[in-house]
Design an enzyme around this catalytic site. Structure first.
Site, PDB file in Angstrom:
ATOM      1  CG  ASN A  45      -0.455   4.524   3.355  1.00  0.00           C
ATOM      2  OD1 ASN A  45      -1.565   4.811   4.259  1.00  0.00           O
ATOM      3  ND2 ASN A  45      -0.772   3.515   2.684  1.00  0.00           N
ATOM      4  CG  ASP A  93      -1.526   2.570   7.162  1.00  0.00           C
ATOM      5  OD1 ASP A  93      -1.629   1.376   7.161  1.00  0.00           O
ATOM      6  OD2 ASP A  93      -2.189   3.359   7.406  1.00  0.00           O
ATOM      7  CG  ASP A 107      -2.060   0.745   1.143  1.00  0.00           C
ATOM      8  OD1 ASP A 107      -2.102   1.423  -0.102  1.00  0.00           O
ATOM      9  OD2 ASP A 107      -2.807   1.334   2.017  1.00  0.00           O
TER      10      ASP A 107
HETATM   11  P1  ADP Z   1      -5.395   3.726   9.295  1.00  0.00           P
HETATM   12  O1  ADP Z   1      -4.046   3.424   8.500  1.00  0.00           O
HETATM   13  O2  ADP Z   1      -5.747   2.810  10.717  1.00  0.00           O
HETATM   14  O3  ADP Z   1      -6.379   4.099   8.409  1.00  0.00           O
HETATM   15  P2  ADP Z   1      -3.649   6.308   9.733  1.00  0.00           P
HETATM   16  O4  ADP Z   1      -2.534   5.701   9.832  1.00  0.00           O
HETATM   17  O5  ADP Z   1      -4.110   6.516   7.973  1.00  0.00           O
HETATM   18  O6  ADP Z   1      -5.109   5.220  10.043  1.00  0.00           O
HETATM   19  O7  ADP Z   1      -4.233   7.484  10.527  1.00  0.00           O
HETATM   20  C1  ADP Z   1      -5.314   8.222  10.446  1.00  0.00           C
HETATM   21  C2  ADP Z   1      -4.755   9.799  10.582  1.00  0.00           C
HETATM   22  O8  ADP Z   1      -4.134  10.057  11.580  1.00  0.00           O
HETATM   23  C3  ADP Z   1      -3.863  10.142   9.373  1.00  0.00           C
HETATM   24  O9  ADP Z   1      -4.195  10.664   8.199  1.00  0.00           O
HETATM   25  C4  ADP Z   1      -2.795  11.146  10.050  1.00  0.00           C
HETATM   26  O10 ADP Z   1      -3.163  12.324   9.788  1.00  0.00           O
HETATM   27  C5  ADP Z   1      -2.912  10.816  11.492  1.00  0.00           C
HETATM   28  N1  ADP Z   1      -1.586  10.068  11.956  1.00  0.00           N
HETATM   29  C6  ADP Z   1      -1.675   8.764  12.023  1.00  0.00           C
HETATM   30  N2  ADP Z   1      -0.459   8.388  12.522  1.00  0.00           N
HETATM   31  C7  ADP Z   1       0.231   9.567  12.910  1.00  0.00           C
HETATM   32  C8  ADP Z   1       1.561   9.758  13.358  1.00  0.00           C
HETATM   33  N3  ADP Z   1       2.311   8.902  13.719  1.00  0.00           N
HETATM   34  N4  ADP Z   1       1.774  11.060  13.399  1.00  0.00           N
HETATM   35  C9  ADP Z   1       1.162  12.061  12.985  1.00  0.00           C
HETATM   36  N5  ADP Z   1      -0.286  11.904  12.733  1.00  0.00           N
HETATM   37  C10 ADP Z   1      -0.450  10.652  12.507  1.00  0.00           C
END
Ligand code: ADP
Length: 280
Positions: A145, A158, A140
């Site tokens: 990501n 991600d 992905d």
């Molecule tokens: P999932 O993969 O479970 O859908 P994400 O990893 O995309 O979730 O996280 C959702 C949102 O949270 C992201 O779009 C980002 O804006 C925020 N986010 C996630 N992880 C982080 C991080 N380590 N630092 C800053 N923002 C984060």
């Protein structure tokens, strides 16, 4: 003492975390920012992933991403700080202050130099070369990501679809929510995912970076993409993409997986290109 196994290393206490505002919505639930007080007393800014409707089955899926991340340690991969496995389940990661690369590219579009975009490509490529060495397929790779730590540091963030695969083997996906416009032809046709299909996706991710977060093939429906690829059509050169990088992308988009470069080859080439950009 002194010998830590990975589950001890990543087991942390909820009492050491102060949760703050919502950063975004993840697949499983809200993601908050927060501060974690480490055993040594250091205050670390963190992102806390929560799981909204966490049945046993959902919880297993939610935690599988964290399980994979426990074994990873790379400067361009978001690091896992810990997991709280008792309800409500939390995954705690290092916070990347500038958030998603996609929005960052749009906000900073008038100030981002080609050398900076090339640096981001190089950093993500290094993270992927590291995964390639671990026989891990990401599946992905896309700007959505990638997270931004600072104006000169991005990280792959991600691992929701990542899998370990044995050498020469591949992961046969069963999921239907797949990112078609980023996928290699063999992934679309046969759900076949390998390091070579990750290389194709990396090419699409580089295309997104140089087109400042436009959606690849936004002019097509998902269902039309494979036809176009089989007719030999590829994403066009973004205006800001140097020709030598675009010719690399064309190699990443070879129909035949064996004709694509490896991530370690791409690291060498992108490293040279980045140096050239800095000298200009
Ligand atoms: P999932 O993969 O479970 O859908 P994400 O990893 O995309 O979730 O996280 C959702 C949102 O949270 C992201 O779009 C980002 O804006 C925020 N986010 C996630 N992880 C982080 C991080 N380590 N630092 C800053 N923002 C984060």
């Amino acid at each position: 003492e002194g010998k830590e196994n990975s589950s001890e290393k990543h087991s942390i206490s909820r009492d050491d975390i102060v949760v703050g505002r919502i950063l975004g919505e993840g697949f499983f639930g809200e993601v908050h920012d927060g501060v974690y007080k480490s055993p040594s007393g250091e205050r670390i800014h963190v992102a806390v992933k929560t799981c909204k409707e966490c049945s046993a089955e959902v919880k297993e899926k939610f935690l599988s991403e964290a399980d994979l991340m426990k074994n990873l340690d790379h400067p361009h991969i978001v690091s896992l700080i810990g997991v709280i496995e008792v309800d409500p389940v939390w995954i705690v990661m290092e916070l990347l202050e500038h958030g998603e690369l996609g929005s960052y590219l749009v906000e900073e579009q008038y100030t981002l130099a080609t050398a900076t975009l090339t640096l981001y490509c190089l950093q993500i490529c290094k993270a992927l070369a590291y995964l390639e060495g671990l026989n891990m397929v990401h599946r992905d790779i896309a700007v959505r990501n990638v997270l931004v730590a600072s104006p000169d540091c991005v990280k792959l963030g991600d691992f929701g679809l990542s899998r370990y695969v044995d050498e020469q083997e591949y992961y046969k996906a069963s999921v239907s929510r797949l990112p078609i416009k980023w996928m290699a032809p063999e992934s679309i046709n046969f759900r076949r995912f390998t390091t070579a299909s990750d290389v194709w996706m990396f090419g699409v991710c580089v295309w997104e970076m140089f087109s400042l977060a436009q959606q690849p093939f936004f002019w097509l429906e998902n269902g039309q993409v494979i036809n176009q690829l089989e007719l030999g059509f590829r994403l066009p050169k973004p205006q800001q993409c140097p020709p030598h990088i675009y010719s690399l992308l064309s190699r990443c988009w070879s129909y035949e997986p064996n004709n694509r470069p490896t991530f370690s080859q791409l690291v060498c080439l992108l490293n040279d290109f980045h140096r050239m950009e800095l000298e200009q």
